[in-house]
Write an enzyme that holds these catalytic residues in place. Structure first.
Site, short mmCIF file in Angstrom:
data_model
loop_
_atom_site.label_atom_id
_atom_site.label_comp_id
_atom_site.label_asym_id
_atom_site.label_seq_id
_atom_site.Cartn_x
_atom_site.Cartn_y
_atom_site.Cartn_z
CG LEU A 27 -2.12 0.92 1.21
CD1 LEU A 27 -3.01 0.68 0.00
CD2 LEU A 27 -2.94 0.77 2.47
CG HIS A 28 3.27 2.05 -3.53
ND1 HIS A 28 3.17 2.98 -4.54
CD2 HIS A 28 2.98 0.85 -4.11
CE1 HIS A 28 2.84 2.37 -5.67
NE2 HIS A 28 2.72 1.09 -5.44
CB ALA A 29 2.44 7.16 -3.23
#
Length: 103
Positions: A27-29
């Site tokens: 769950l990155h940018a």
């Protein structure tokens, strides 16, 4: 005067579900923004957590969602309440299952 919107929202029993993060970088940018964009399409309150007991994070806030920092393979828990809660929960689960379009 009595706030009828708050009364209606609190009358909904929260729906809960979980899904495993399958996209390679978690769950990155970019996935965080996709999740918040999806969540904002619904009136329901949508929250996420890394544990069934919380702490819970507002899924409509990109900054808060990015702070979750969930890696690939992590279980994401969702809690949804509102008139369109069923549709909201189905949409966020589909997004996660699809790997946010990155898998």
């Amino acid at each position: 005067m009595h706030d009828t919107n708050a009364s209606r929202a609190s009358a909904f029993v929260p729906l809960t579900a979980s899904a495993v993060l399958v996209n390679p970088v978690g769950l990155h940018a970019r996935p965080s923004v996709k999740l918040t964009q999806c969540a904002k399409r619904f009136a329901a309150a949508i929250e996420i957590a890394l544990a069934a007991a919380g702490p819970w994070t507002d899924a409509k806030s990109p900054v808060k969602v990015m702070r979750v920092k969930a890696p690939q393979g992590a279980m994401l828990y969702f809690r949804v309440a509102g008139s369109d809660g069923d549709a909201a929960l189905a949409a966020v689960l589909a997004l996660v299952h699809d790997g946010f379009g990155e898998a």
